[in-house]
Enzyme design. Structure first.
Site, PDB file in Angstrom:
ATOM      1  N   HIS A  19       0.848  -1.129  -0.169  1.00  0.00           N
ATOM      2  CA  HIS A  19      -0.020   0.107  -0.024  1.00  0.00           C
ATOM      3  C   HIS A  19       0.783   1.301  -0.063  1.00  0.00           C
ATOM      4  CE1 HIS A  19       0.802   0.987   4.238  1.00  0.00           C
ATOM      5  NE2 HIS A  19       0.810  -0.211   4.552  1.00  0.00           N
ATOM      6  N   GLU A  60      -2.448  -7.057   7.804  1.00  0.00           N
ATOM      7  CA  GLU A  60      -1.374  -6.667   8.496  1.00  0.00           C
ATOM      8  C   GLU A  60      -0.952  -7.704   9.631  1.00  0.00           C
ATOM      9  OE1 GLU A  60       1.576  -5.814   8.800  1.00  0.00           O
ATOM     10  OE2 GLU A  60       1.498  -3.662   8.879  1.00  0.00           O
TER      11      GLU A  60
END
Length: 230
Positions: free
Chosen positions: A9, A85
């Site tokens: 990202h 994550e």
């Protein structure tokens, strides 16, 4: 097997402020991160993607949407919990400068395979579920779209480092040697004998050669002619 593009990202406000965001909600791309996502999307526009699979967190979904918006076929973004994550537990939301003073910090740097974050996940468990997710999607896309398919997995820095370490045959204790920048693209091809790591943490360059790359095969003795050779 297909080719997977591991996309980190773009930069977030937490990245810019030196805060470990973890799985905290509401962490989004900042202006720099949006520019990075747009640049990455433009690089991938030349490659028809069979799928775009994303971590469920906002910063990855924002980046994935930027990629899909530049795709002629506009494949839908599929979320995958296995790409989420790492659960940093009580480390989440803390400043990295403060975490660097924590007694666990040296072990995170030198022996990550033995680290379990307080109240959170172990790095070994994070690697196991992220590698399993990538390989599962890769196999499914091979069946659906053929061995020459190309797809994107949009995830986080430590997740991508862990997947790359597995593909490189590196012990998890060495994964801190790998750098993965915001908005970068790494390329892995799971061949019949072994994974092939084509590139790591690229943030520029033409990717149009992937349209005709075909499935990964045996390693070329001597290195071969390189991408785009006729």
């Amino acid at each position: 097997m297909p080719t997977v593009l591991l996309v980190r990202h773009g930069r977030t406000t937490a990245n810019a402020d030196g805060v470990l965001a973890g799985r905290a909600p509401g962490v989004r791309l900042d202006d720099v991160g949006r520019d990075q996502a747009a640049r990455t999307a433009q690089r991938l526009a030349a490659v028809p993607l069979a799928a775009v699979v994303s971590s469920p967190l906002e910063r990855c979904r924002e980046t994935a949407r930027a990629v899909v918006d530049q795709q002629a076929g506009a494949p839908p973004v599929v979320t995958e919990d296995g790409l989420c994550e790492c659960d940093y537990g009580r480390w989440q939301g803390r400043a990295l400068r403060d975490l660097a003073k924590d007694p666990l910090w040296p072990q995170v740097q030198s022996q990550p395979s033995a680290v379990t974050f307080p109240g959170g996940e172990s790095l070994a468990a994070m690697q196991a579920r992220s590698v399993a997710a990538v390989r599962r999607h890769d196999a499914a896309l091979a069946q659906e779209h053929g061995e020459g398919a190309v797809w994107a997995a949009v995830a986080h820095g430590d997740v991508i480092k862990a997947v790359l370490a597995d593909a490189l045959g590196m012990h998890l204790d060495l994964f801190q040697r790998i750098a993965v920048g915001p908005g970068s693209v790494s390329i892995v091809r799971y061949g019949p004998h072994r994974p092939e790591v084509v590139a790591t943490s690229t943030d520029a360059g033409d990717l149009a050669w992937l349209r005709d790359a075909g499935p990964a095969g045996d390693a070329a003795v001597g290195g071969g002619p390189g991408a785009g050779a006729s």
